[in-house]
Design a protein around this motif. Sequence first.
Motif, mmCIF file in Angstrom:
data_model
loop_
_atom_site.group_PDB
_atom_site.id
_atom_site.type_symbol
_atom_site.label_atom_id
_atom_site.label_comp_id
_atom_site.label_asym_id
_atom_site.label_seq_id
_atom_site.Cartn_x
_atom_site.Cartn_y
_atom_site.Cartn_z
ATOM 1 N N GLN A 171 0.831 -1.197 0.000
ATOM 2 C CA GLN A 171 0.000 0.000 0.000
ATOM 3 C C GLN A 171 0.866 1.247 0.000
ATOM 4 O OE1 GLN A 171 -2.270 2.435 -0.469
ATOM 5 N NE2 GLN A 171 -3.798 1.042 0.359
ATOM 6 N N GLU A 172 0.676 2.090 -0.998
ATOM 7 C CA GLU A 172 1.406 3.351 -1.062
ATOM 8 C C GLU A 172 0.540 4.513 -0.602
ATOM 9 O OE1 GLU A 172 4.623 3.928 -1.857
ATOM 10 O OE2 GLU A 172 4.912 1.769 -1.963
ATOM 11 N N THR A 173 -0.762 4.467 -0.948
ATOM 12 C CA THR A 173 -1.638 5.594 -0.637
ATOM 13 C C THR A 173 -1.802 5.779 0.859
ATOM 14 O OG1 THR A 173 -2.838 5.211 -2.693
ATOM 15 C CG2 THR A 173 -3.902 6.592 -1.037
ATOM 16 N N PHE A 174 -2.075 4.694 1.585
ATOM 17 C CA PHE A 174 -2.293 4.796 3.016
ATOM 18 C C PHE A 174 -1.039 5.276 3.729
ATOM 19 C CE2 PHE A 174 -2.953 3.470 7.370
ATOM 20 C CZ PHE A 174 -4.312 3.599 7.561
ATOM 21 N N ALA A 175 0.123 4.834 3.257
ATOM 22 C CA ALA A 175 1.387 5.223 3.895
ATOM 23 C C ALA A 175 1.783 6.646 3.562
ATOM 24 C CB ALA A 175 2.504 4.267 3.475
ATOM 25 N N ALA A 176 1.221 7.200 2.470
ATOM 26 C CA ALA A 176 1.568 8.560 2.029
ATOM 27 C C ALA A 176 3.088 8.675 1.879
ATOM 28 C CB ALA A 176 1.005 9.583 3.014
ATOM 29 N N GLU A 183 7.781 1.185 5.273
ATOM 30 C CA GLU A 183 8.648 0.057 5.624
ATOM 31 C C GLU A 183 7.885 -0.977 6.452
ATOM 32 O OE1 GLU A 183 11.789 2.020 7.694
ATOM 33 O OE2 GLU A 183 12.937 2.488 5.860
ATOM 34 N N TYR A 184 7.035 -0.496 7.340
ATOM 35 C CA TYR A 184 6.240 -1.398 8.181
ATOM 36 C C TYR A 184 5.301 -2.245 7.323
ATOM 37 C CZ TYR A 184 2.789 -2.787 11.730
ATOM 38 O OH TYR A 184 1.938 -3.483 12.539
ATOM 39 N N PHE A 185 4.579 -1.620 6.407
ATOM 40 C CA PHE A 185 3.675 -2.357 5.532
ATOM 41 C C PHE A 185 4.437 -3.368 4.676
ATOM 42 C CE2 PHE A 185 0.360 1.286 5.517
ATOM 43 C CZ PHE A 185 -0.231 0.755 6.654
ATOM 44 N N ALA A 186 5.633 -2.978 4.209
ATOM 45 C CA ALA A 186 6.434 -3.890 3.401
ATOM 46 C C ALA A 186 6.831 -5.128 4.196
ATOM 47 C CB ALA A 186 7.680 -3.166 2.885
ATOM 48 N N ARG A 187 7.055 -4.969 5.499
ATOM 49 C CA ARG A 187 7.410 -6.101 6.342
ATOM 50 C C ARG A 187 6.185 -6.964 6.653
ATOM 51 N NH1 ARG A 187 11.876 -6.973 9.670
ATOM 52 N NH2 ARG A 187 11.796 -9.149 10.352
ATOM 53 N N ILE A 188 5.014 -6.332 6.725
ATOM 54 C CA ILE A 188 3.781 -7.058 7.024
ATOM 55 C C ILE A 188 3.327 -7.905 5.832
ATOM 56 C CG2 ILE A 188 1.284 -6.738 7.374
ATOM 57 C CD1 ILE A 188 2.599 -6.312 9.954
ATOM 58 N N ALA A 189 3.464 -7.368 4.619
ATOM 59 C CA ALA A 189 2.891 -7.990 3.424
ATOM 60 C C ALA A 189 3.268 -9.463 3.257
ATOM 61 C CB ALA A 189 3.276 -7.184 2.183
ATOM 62 N N PRO A 190 4.546 -9.864 3.377
ATOM 63 C CA PRO A 190 4.883 -11.283 3.176
ATOM 64 C C PRO A 190 4.325 -12.201 4.261
ATOM 65 C CG PRO A 190 6.836 -9.882 3.006
ATOM 66 C CD PRO A 190 5.753 -9.043 3.593
#
Length: 325
Positions: A171-176, A183-190
Amino acid sequence: MATLRLSDDVDPEHAAETLVSRTYGLVAASFADRIIGRDGRRDVTAGMLKVISHRLSELYSGPFDRMIHGGSLPLISIDHLERRGPNPFLYNPATGEVRSDFLGLVQQALMRLISRNRLRRQDIDAELLASLFKELFSNTHLHARTDLTGALYRRSARGIVFALRSVDLPQETFAADLIPLREYFARIAPLSTRPRVEFLEVSVFDSGPGLAARAKGSAISNEMPVEQEYDLVQRCFLKNVTTQSDPAHGLGLPRVMLALKSSGGFMRLRTGRLALYKWFPPGIDQPRIGKDDLRFVDEDGGRPRTHAGVAGTVFSILIPTGLGS
């Protein structure tokens, strides 16, 4: 004198109700000395006080279904308007002290929010969340009702706002433009078995002097280097550092960090001239808080820098509510 003007981009018949239905609008209206209508001239303070009183009555005594607005459940306490005592959801009605057990409150809040999103309650560690919110709210109760001389504020407020946020990962939009959140979302995704992840979002806020000023015992001047203000805030998260004479105090914020690490959560802290970020990946076995865990970054992932000064403190926390199928 603080003056608030009603927005002219809302239906005039519902402008007042729309404002106070939002937590920030309710607090702003409660703190205003004077409220001006949409025309920019008419004083509508008396009428607004009636609308504020009605909304507070809902928030202090109504069922959660009536309190939820836009997917958020606000539990707030506005001291100077509490003629019948503090919010019974947060305080013991008989003693006026912060409730000793937040578990029932958290379970009620989760039940209402989760039922609207068809999530499983067993995916959420309610006991850990109750401990987290109890520590944060107790901290605001101790440090936000009085100024740095110990005198009660003429106006003060604090509260907890629950919400559920659906995030499609990556998600890019929510992270702005917040690099730590990205970075947090990138770690969560997998770690997730589905592209959409539900996060419990909780904000704990107060209108007090701020963490650095309370730790220093005096106001923070603009001439103070921001690095020094950061050091004062960071000290608040160390064990046995407290402004209270009671030795039982001084464990609140360290416990918050431990709960955050245990839940694999994300936190933004806004206080004084600082906007600080910290996150932990989910699934850490036997988490402990070390020195590195108390290092916060700015929105660009770098060292803390100066932001516009704010009154009070806001902790905003995201916790994944279940990454399985």
